[in-house]
Scaffold this motif. Structure first.
Motif: not given
Length: 475
Positions: A311-320
């Motif tokens: 979850l956090t990696s997906f959110v991180g990729v989207s945000a970055f």
């Protein structure tokens, strides 16, 4: 009965049923080996640690020997199941373009059900624990997790006409796997404490039977009619499919805009996967060992926290990506996340720190979808299938080999320093880091030479939209 084009329920129940018993495998083997080697009952405590009061030299030596035997057990399981699983995956994935996607979903479900039922029999009748190695070999003949996820993503790709719809459904599948595997991991500890090993296996087997019935009788096939070239002149459709797959991989490399960059990106992908999966595969054994000696409740919470990286990696990729961060920098942050977490893990001796050490690793999955997106952009649209087939094979091979290698190293080093295995994982991450630096230089040069208005390794493409990622569940 009306059939549905909805594969998400299959993925959801499969993730829940698999992670319901996954944390139990090493715990069950660990307890059985403890009983065999020490001729005493496995120490069970309501405290956060089982080490209290069991710090005598005898118990310490038992812990070391059980740790060594348990890691060797995992090694044997990986060795005997890797090759059959890879071969069957290639056959089924190649044949699914002509025989339909459901075969790549149903066959792994049958194999998983066989493994779960065997586990239930070994636990209920207290059979020889090494029968599980044979059941792992048998279930691998039906394919593995790579086959299942590859079939599900291909099924979704067949249904979606536009990229946005495909992105949303594939992203939903990734999120579903992360959420339900986390819920299952938390409930496993309480389930084990309240009902023992048998009932979690029964529950998992019932879920898998339900999935199988849904996949066979309710899930609709996306490929109604086989292509005209489905059968080769000698009447062998599977061999024809394999020939076309091999030819597609050859065309992929031959027609790539920059073969060097493509090869380097594949090397980053496989080397990072080797280091990450290898280290994560020893987490449960490390938690069972002294001085942590975690109970089943704590192991469940730890496994659940580890699954949040999806979850956090997906959110991180989207945000970055939304903020315009370059793709190579996103990959760099993901690799550094793993390095920092593994180094801290190697020196962790308390329960609190064992939970905290997972925080720097929350971005550790980011490199996988970003690298897939970068590789996808280098090759033409007609070779996308060949690319992901090649990556699926390499990822499955790398994950199985890394687990076997790390388990064998852990068996040798556990007596003098159990945390060495995590330092090894962090050290191996230097390889993809080094190659990433080379790609950064070559990618810019190639873009200038090609005089492309958009560089090959464009930083504006959203890596989050490529969700053909079947990265490891440790999983």
């Amino acid at each position: 009965m009306k059939r549905l084009f909805l594969v998400e329920p299959v993925v959801a129940l499969y993730a829940f049923s698999s992670f319901l018993i996954y944390p139990l495998v090493q715990q069950y083997v660990y307890r059985r080996l403890w009983q065999q080697l020490s001729n005493t009952t496995y120490p069970i405590s309501d405290n956060t640690s089982r080490c209290a009061g069991n710090s005598s030299g005898n118990h310490s030596s038992y812990h070391e020997e059980v740790q060594r035997q348990a890691s060797l057990f995992s090694l044997y399981t990986e060795v005997f199941s890797t090759v059959p699983s890879l071969v069957v995956t290639l056959m089924l994935v190649a044949y699914s373009d002509r025989g339909g996607r459901k075969i790549t979903i149903i066959m792994p479900l049958i194999g998983t059900l066989i493994y779960t039922l065997t586990f239930l029999m070994v636990s209920f009748f207290e059979l020889n624990v090494y029968l599980l190695i044979g059941s792992s070999l048998l279930s691998s003949l039906f394919g593995g997790i790579g086959t299942f996820l590859g079939g599900c993503f291909a099924y979704i790709a067949d249904l979606c006409e536009d990229d946005r719809q495909k992105t949303l459904r594939m992203a939903g599948v990734d999120m579903m796997i992360g959420l339900l595997s986390g819920v299952a991991s938390i409930s496993t500890g309480y389930f084990l404490r309240a009902a023992g090993f048998n009932w979690p296996f029964v529950t998992s087997a019932l879920c898998q039977c339900l999935i199988l019935l849904y996949a066979i009788f309710i899930l609709e096939e996306t490929l109604k009619k086989a292509p005209t070239d489905a059968v080769s002149p000698d009447g062998s459709p599977q061999r024809s499919a394999l020939k076309q797959m091999i030819f597609g991989v050859y065309k992929m490399f031959a027609g790539a805009k920059c073969k060097t960059v493509l090869i380097l990106l594949i090397l980053i992908f496989t080397s990072f996967s080797f280091a990450y999966v290898g280290g994560m595969s020893l987490m449960t054994l490390y938690e069972l060992n002294e001085p942590l000696c975690w109970t089943e409740i704590l192991i469940g919470y730890g496994s659940a926290l580890s699954t949040t990286v999806f979850l956090t990696s997906f959110v991180g990729v989207s945000a970055f990506t939304y903020c315009g961060v370059p793709q190579l920098l996103i990959v760099l942050m993901g690799i550094l996340s793993v390095i920092s977490g593994m180094i801290l893990l190697a020196f962790t001796k308390t329960t609190l720190l064992m939970f905290i050490v997972r925080v720097p690793m929350l971005l550790s999955i980011m490199p996988f979808p970003v690298l897939r997106s970068m590789m996808s952009k280098i090759i033409s649209k007609s070779e996308q299938g060949a690319l992901f087939a090649c990556l699926s094979f390499l990822e499955s091979l790398t994950n199985n080999v890394s687990s076997a290698v790390f388990n064998s190293v852990y068996a040798v080093t556990v007596a003098w320093y159990p945390g060495f295995i995590f330092l090894l994982s962090a050290g191996l991450c230097v390889i993809p880091l080094s190659i990433l630096g080379v790609v950064g230089l070559i990618g810019v040069d190639v873009a200038k030479e090609a005089k492309d208005p958009e560089p090959i390794l464009s930083e504006e493409e959203d890596p989050a939209i490529d969700q053909n990622d079947n990265s490891p569940l440790v999983s």
